[in-house]
Design a protein around this motif. Sequence first.
Motif, short mmCIF file in Angstrom:
data_model
loop_
_atom_site.label_atom_id
_atom_site.label_comp_id
_atom_site.label_asym_id
_atom_site.label_seq_id
_atom_site.Cartn_x
_atom_site.Cartn_y
_atom_site.Cartn_z
N GLN A 184 -13.37 -5.41 -4.67
CA GLN A 184 -12.62 -5.24 -3.40
C GLN A 184 -13.10 -3.97 -2.74
O GLN A 184 -12.79 -2.87 -3.20
CB GLN A 184 -11.12 -5.14 -3.70
CG GLN A 184 -10.45 -6.43 -4.12
CD GLN A 184 -10.35 -7.43 -2.98
OE1 GLN A 184 -10.20 -7.07 -1.82
NE2 GLN A 184 -10.45 -8.72 -3.31
N MET A 185 -13.80 -4.11 -1.63
CA MET A 185 -14.36 -2.93 -0.95
C MET A 185 -13.34 -2.28 -0.02
O MET A 185 -13.62 -2.04 1.15
CB MET A 185 -15.59 -3.35 -0.14
CG MET A 185 -16.92 -2.97 -0.74
SD MET A 185 -17.00 -1.24 -1.21
CE MET A 185 -18.37 -1.34 -2.34
N ASN A 186 -12.14 -2.07 -0.50
CA ASN A 186 -11.09 -1.48 0.34
C ASN A 186 -10.01 -0.93 -0.58
O ASN A 186 -10.18 -0.95 -1.80
CB ASN A 186 -10.49 -2.57 1.24
CG ASN A 186 -10.14 -3.81 0.44
OD1 ASN A 186 -9.51 -3.73 -0.62
ND2 ASN A 186 -10.56 -4.97 0.91
N HIS A 187 -8.94 -0.43 0.00
CA HIS A 187 -7.82 0.04 -0.82
C HIS A 187 -6.60 -0.85 -0.60
O HIS A 187 -5.48 -0.36 -0.44
CB HIS A 187 -7.50 1.51 -0.52
CG HIS A 187 -8.55 2.45 -1.06
ND1 HIS A 187 -9.09 3.47 -0.34
CD2 HIS A 187 -9.17 2.49 -2.26
CE1 HIS A 187 -9.99 4.11 -1.07
NE2 HIS A 187 -10.07 3.54 -2.24
N SER A 188 -6.83 -2.15 -0.57
CA SER A 188 -5.74 -3.10 -0.33
C SER A 188 -4.94 -3.34 -1.60
O SER A 188 -5.29 -2.86 -2.67
CB SER A 188 -6.34 -4.43 0.13
OG SER A 188 -7.14 -4.95 -0.92
N ALA A 189 -3.88 -4.12 -1.48
CA ALA A 189 -3.07 -4.49 -2.64
C ALA A 189 -3.93 -5.22 -3.68
O ALA A 189 -3.77 -5.03 -4.88
CB ALA A 189 -1.91 -5.36 -2.20
N LYS A 190 -4.88 -6.04 -3.19
CA LYS A 190 -5.77 -6.77 -4.10
C LYS A 190 -6.62 -5.80 -4.91
O LYS A 190 -6.86 -6.00 -6.10
CB LYS A 190 -6.69 -7.70 -3.29
CG LYS A 190 -6.06 -9.02 -2.93
CD LYS A 190 -7.08 -9.89 -2.21
CE LYS A 190 -6.44 -11.19 -1.75
NZ LYS A 190 -7.30 -11.87 -0.77
N PHE A 191 -7.09 -4.74 -4.22
CA PHE A 191 -7.88 -3.72 -4.91
C PHE A 191 -7.07 -3.11 -6.05
O PHE A 191 -7.54 -2.99 -7.18
CB PHE A 191 -8.33 -2.63 -3.92
CG PHE A 191 -8.82 -1.39 -4.58
CD1 PHE A 191 -10.12 -1.31 -5.08
CD2 PHE A 191 -7.99 -0.29 -4.75
CE1 PHE A 191 -10.58 -0.16 -5.72
CE2 PHE A 191 -8.43 0.86 -5.39
CZ PHE A 191 -9.72 0.92 -5.88
N TYR A 192 -5.83 -2.72 -5.73
CA TYR A 192 -5.00 -2.07 -6.76
C TYR A 192 -4.66 -3.01 -7.91
O TYR A 192 -4.48 -2.58 -9.04
CB TYR A 192 -3.76 -1.42 -6.14
CG TYR A 192 -4.14 -0.14 -5.43
CD1 TYR A 192 -4.50 1.00 -6.18
CD2 TYR A 192 -4.20 -0.07 -4.05
CE1 TYR A 192 -4.89 2.17 -5.55
CE2 TYR A 192 -4.59 1.11 -3.41
CZ TYR A 192 -4.94 2.22 -4.17
OH TYR A 192 -5.34 3.37 -3.56
N ALA A 193 -4.59 -4.31 -7.58
CA ALA A 193 -4.34 -5.28 -8.65
C ALA A 193 -5.53 -5.32 -9.61
O ALA A 193 -5.36 -5.37 -10.83
CB ALA A 193 -4.08 -6.66 -8.05
N VAL A 194 -6.74 -5.27 -9.05
CA VAL A 194 -7.95 -5.24 -9.90
C VAL A 194 -7.96 -3.95 -10.73
O VAL A 194 -8.19 -3.97 -11.94
CB VAL A 194 -9.25 -5.31 -9.04
CG1 VAL A 194 -10.48 -5.20 -9.93
CG2 VAL A 194 -9.29 -6.58 -8.21
#
Length: 261
Positions: free
Chosen positions: A226-236
């Motif tokens: 995930q090339m961002n700081h989204s919720a998906k990124f934090y889940a990873v």
Amino acid sequence: MKVFSTVTVQTLTLATGETISYLLEHRPRRTVGLKITADGLVVHAPKRIFEFQLNQILQEKSHWILNKLSQREANHVEKIQWIDGEHLLYLGNDIQLSISPNHRNKKPVFDENKLKITALQPQGLSPQNIPAKAGYSCVKPNIHTSFSRMIIQWYKQQAKLDFSRRLEILAAKIGVETPPLTLSNAQSRWGSCNSRGEVRLSWRLLQAPPHIINYVICHELAHLKQMNHSAKFYAVLESLFPNYKAAEKELKTLSPQLHRM
Ligand SMILES: [Zn+2]
């Protein structure tokens, strides 16, 4: 006409009786400006301002001033002195710098919690009459630079080895190919990951405990998904490093220590 501004040392007495000394500089300006510098509180005031007016403004801002001053104190960490006996951090451990004067420089050796440097002896100084502290760096600045260069070089070499190994292990855990690693000298960020999937890590991180290094690496690896700081990124990130919030806090607290070098 040249206008000379004068700086004077003043004392502010708070309602609690506490006193704060500050530097007062009158400038051609309309408002009172406050800043906290290495010297403490600095006040820039208009040329025409009554003492009671200035005092009132400072009293009103006293909460901010005290807060900032105590923050500054908490973050104030002495820079490393490149002298025998100095304490360094290595993988979160307190290690000691041991400098033995020699007729030529040798590579640093890490042994029994000591980073041993054998380096050129300052001219005219024998090991016996070199003062335990302050001596080296004051007498011969060039010696100080050569020690620091050798030690930082050593940290960078170790960092490359250590970080590459962790990167490989953690990349496997997340199921991605081990990304290329570059060491950075950045003061403001510990790691970064670009769109080409290259990871950069600050060599200064080698001073931090292993779990903190792992945390920074996991953060950058999570960017490969995930090339961002989204919720998906934090889940990873969480799947890779469940306690990332605590580690992030710890790194923040540790940061001034890691910037000693
Ligand atoms: Zn990030």
